[in-house]
Design an enzyme around this catalytic site. Structure first.
Site, PDB file in Angstrom:
ATOM      1  N   SER A 148      55.791  18.682  86.679  1.00  0.00           N
ATOM      2  CA  SER A 148      54.360  18.983  86.727  1.00  0.00           C
ATOM      3  C   SER A 148      54.044  19.546  88.109  1.00  0.00           C
ATOM      4  O   SER A 148      54.767  19.260  89.073  1.00  0.00           O
ATOM      5  CB  SER A 148      53.533  17.719  86.517  1.00  0.00           C
ATOM      6  OG  SER A 148      52.176  17.959  86.832  1.00  0.00           O
ATOM      7  N   TYR A 162      52.556   8.464  87.189  1.00  0.00           N
ATOM      8  CA  TYR A 162      52.879   9.784  86.631  1.00  0.00           C
ATOM      9  C   TYR A 162      53.369  10.724  87.732  1.00  0.00           C
ATOM     10  O   TYR A 162      54.400  11.381  87.587  1.00  0.00           O
ATOM     11  CB  TYR A 162      51.626  10.351  85.957  1.00  0.00           C
ATOM     12  CG  TYR A 162      51.822  11.697  85.307  1.00  0.00           C
ATOM     13  CD1 TYR A 162      52.375  11.785  84.034  1.00  0.00           C
ATOM     14  CD2 TYR A 162      51.432  12.873  85.939  1.00  0.00           C
ATOM     15  CE1 TYR A 162      52.542  13.025  83.416  1.00  0.00           C
ATOM     16  CE2 TYR A 162      51.596  14.105  85.334  1.00  0.00           C
ATOM     17  CZ  TYR A 162      52.152  14.182  84.068  1.00  0.00           C
ATOM     18  OH  TYR A 162      52.320  15.391  83.465  1.00  0.00           O
TER      19      TYR A 162
HETATM   20  P1  NAD Z   1      51.489  15.937  74.506  1.00  0.00           P
HETATM   21  O1  NAD Z   1      50.942  14.565  74.703  1.00  0.00           O
HETATM   22  O2  NAD Z   1      50.723  16.935  73.712  1.00  0.00           O
HETATM   23  O3  NAD Z   1      52.964  15.834  73.900  1.00  0.00           O
HETATM   24  C1  NAD Z   1      53.902  14.900  74.349  1.00  0.00           C
HETATM   25  C2  NAD Z   1      54.769  14.505  73.156  1.00  0.00           C
HETATM   26  O4  NAD Z   1      55.773  13.573  73.621  1.00  0.00           O
HETATM   27  C3  NAD Z   1      53.985  13.789  72.060  1.00  0.00           C
HETATM   28  O5  NAD Z   1      54.224  14.415  70.810  1.00  0.00           O
HETATM   29  C4  NAD Z   1      54.519  12.365  72.077  1.00  0.00           C
HETATM   30  O6  NAD Z   1      54.569  11.752  70.801  1.00  0.00           O
HETATM   31  C5  NAD Z   1      55.920  12.580  72.635  1.00  0.00           C
HETATM   32  N1  NAD Z   1      56.467  11.374  73.256  1.00  0.00           N
HETATM   33  C6  NAD Z   1      55.814  10.455  74.014  1.00  0.00           C
HETATM   34  N2  NAD Z   1      56.651   9.464  74.356  1.00  0.00           N
HETATM   35  C7  NAD Z   1      57.855   9.771  73.816  1.00  0.00           C
HETATM   36  C8  NAD Z   1      59.120   9.124  73.813  1.00  0.00           C
HETATM   37  N3  NAD Z   1      59.300   7.949  74.436  1.00  0.00           N
HETATM   38  N4  NAD Z   1      60.155   9.710  73.170  1.00  0.00           N
HETATM   39  C9  NAD Z   1      59.975  10.889  72.521  1.00  0.00           C
HETATM   40  N5  NAD Z   1      58.794  11.530  72.470  1.00  0.00           N
HETATM   41  C10 NAD Z   1      57.752  10.974  73.110  1.00  0.00           C
HETATM   42  O7  NAD Z   1      51.779  16.481  75.953  1.00  0.00           O
HETATM   43  P2  NAD Z   1      52.053  17.940  76.539  1.00  0.00           P
HETATM   44  O8  NAD Z   1      50.861  18.358  77.307  1.00  0.00           O
HETATM   45  O9  NAD Z   1      52.634  18.841  75.519  1.00  0.00           O
HETATM   46  O10 NAD Z   1      53.129  17.520  77.624  1.00  0.00           O
HETATM   47  C11 NAD Z   1      54.493  17.794  77.525  1.00  0.00           C
HETATM   48  C12 NAD Z   1      55.095  17.585  78.892  1.00  0.00           C
HETATM   49  O11 NAD Z   1      54.382  18.384  79.850  1.00  0.00           O
HETATM   50  C13 NAD Z   1      55.018  16.152  79.426  1.00  0.00           C
HETATM   51  O12 NAD Z   1      56.219  15.823  80.075  1.00  0.00           O
HETATM   52  C14 NAD Z   1      53.869  16.218  80.411  1.00  0.00           C
HETATM   53  O13 NAD Z   1      53.964  15.228  81.403  1.00  0.00           O
HETATM   54  C15 NAD Z   1      54.025  17.604  80.960  1.00  0.00           C
HETATM   55  N6  NAD Z   1      52.822  18.161  81.609  1.00  0.00           N
HETATM   56  C16 NAD Z   1      51.662  18.274  80.912  1.00  0.00           C
HETATM   57  C17 NAD Z   1      50.542  18.776  81.566  1.00  0.00           C
HETATM   58  C18 NAD Z   1      49.219  18.874  80.853  1.00  0.00           C
HETATM   59  O14 NAD Z   1      48.198  19.145  81.508  1.00  0.00           O
HETATM   60  N7  NAD Z   1      49.173  18.666  79.550  1.00  0.00           N
HETATM   61  C19 NAD Z   1      50.615  19.194  82.894  1.00  0.00           C
HETATM   62  C20 NAD Z   1      51.822  19.078  83.561  1.00  0.00           C
HETATM   63  C21 NAD Z   1      52.923  18.556  82.895  1.00  0.00           C
END
Ligand code: NAD
Length: 263
Positions: A148, A162
């Site tokens: 991130s 986080y």
């Molecule tokens: P999201 O919540 O839409 O999707 C995350 C998915 O991971 C979900 O489908 C959830 O069921 C799954 N998940 C959670 N725990 C799990 C586990 N233990 N095993 C397997 N699957 C699991 O989130 P997103 O925004 O698509 O985020 C994806 C990645 O991007 C994450 O690592 C998040 O930290 C990172 N990220 C997101 C943002 C943002 O603003 N959304 C910003 C920076 C980084």
């Protein structure tokens, strides 16, 4: 037309979420076989139905997986064995818990849960990808680990567990990239900016002040979209990025370069 990922077997964790689903769609459109993995069976089922809609002559599998369990990740990586083994591992699953806070108020169990999924999950995914690459004698592979932008910047709005977890992903990925470079295994971190996905939007909820504290810093004036991350992941997964290794690949709309934002 030959796709940019033709002949590649790809695994995506967090495949039912924002970035994961958009990436799976682009992966199949670019000619890859895709194993979609998520902890949420109902969401995974729905996501797979969408991805299958875009599939032509490639294959899509679903695996229910908890990335914080090594056995679960080992079984996930084995799902690509019948295709000849994984070529691209996208360790993308992650959480940002509602009770994640500052140094004083973050409960220890939330700290541990966050590190188990966000850090250990990436370690297990990287470890079993490397074991599989070696087993299948692969010479040009790509691992992409979702970190991130908060791994690179100090956030004044607390989410300490986080932030620490994503810093660990960045450091771990960099070292993996160095250790395995001569085997032809590339490792890069994806560093998304704040996005329009459930992870952040549900966390912000209707807390207007919390939301404004962030939005005011966006140079582009908007959240990013998951598809904008997925396009970067396709590049990092493909041979087009064959000399890109160990990077903190920022896709943040310029946020991390902003001093003050334009009016
Ligand atoms: P999201 O919540 O839409 O999707 C995350 C998915 O991971 C979900 O489908 C959830 O069921 C799954 N998940 C959670 N725990 C799990 C586990 N233990 N095993 C397997 N699957 C699991 O989130 P997103 O925004 O698509 O985020 C994806 C990645 O991007 C994450 O690592 C998040 O930290 C990172 N990220 C997101 C943002 C943002 O603003 N959304 C910003 C920076 C980084």
């Amino acid at each position: 037309m030959v796709g940019r990922l033709a002949g590649k077997n790809c695994i995506v964790t967090g495949a039912a979420g924002g970035i994961g689903l958009e990436t799976c769609i682009l992966f199949v459109k670019e000619g890859a076989n895709v194993v979609m993995a998520d902890i949420n069976p109902e969401a995974l089922e729905k996501a797979a139905a969408i991805v299958n809609h875009f599939r032509t002559d490639t294959e899509v599998k679903q695996v229910i997986c908890d990335v914080s369990s090594e056995q679960s990740v080992q079984e996930l990586v084995a799902a690509a064995d019948p295709w000849g083994g994984v070529d691209v591992m996208f360790n993308n699953a992650g959480i940002m818990h509602g009770k994640d806070d500052d140094a004083i108020n973050t409960p220890e169990k939330i700290w541990d849960l966050t590190q188990n999924i966000n850090v250990k999950g990436v370690w297990f995914g990287s470890k079993h990808a490397v074991l599989s690459f070696r087993k299948h004698n692969k010479k040009a592979t790509s691992v992409i680990n979702t970190a991130s932008f908060v791994a690179l910047m100090g956030a004044a709005t607390p989410q300490l567990a986080y932030t620490a977890s994503k810093g660990a992903v960045l450091a771990m990925t960099r070292e993996l990239a160095m250790i395995h470079a001569r085997e032809g295994f590339r490792f890069n971190s994806l560093c998304p900016g704040p996005l329009n996905t459930p992870l952040l939007q549900e966390w912000l909820g209707d807390d207007v002040e919390k939301r404004f504290r962030r939005e005011v810093h966006f140079p582009s004036g908007r959240f990013g979209e998951a598809i904008e991350q997925a396009h970067a992941v396709v590049f990092l997964a493909s041979d087009e990025s064959s000399f890109v290794n160990g990077t903190d690949f920022l896709v943040d709309g310029g946020l991390s370069k902003a001093y003050v934002t334009a009016q």
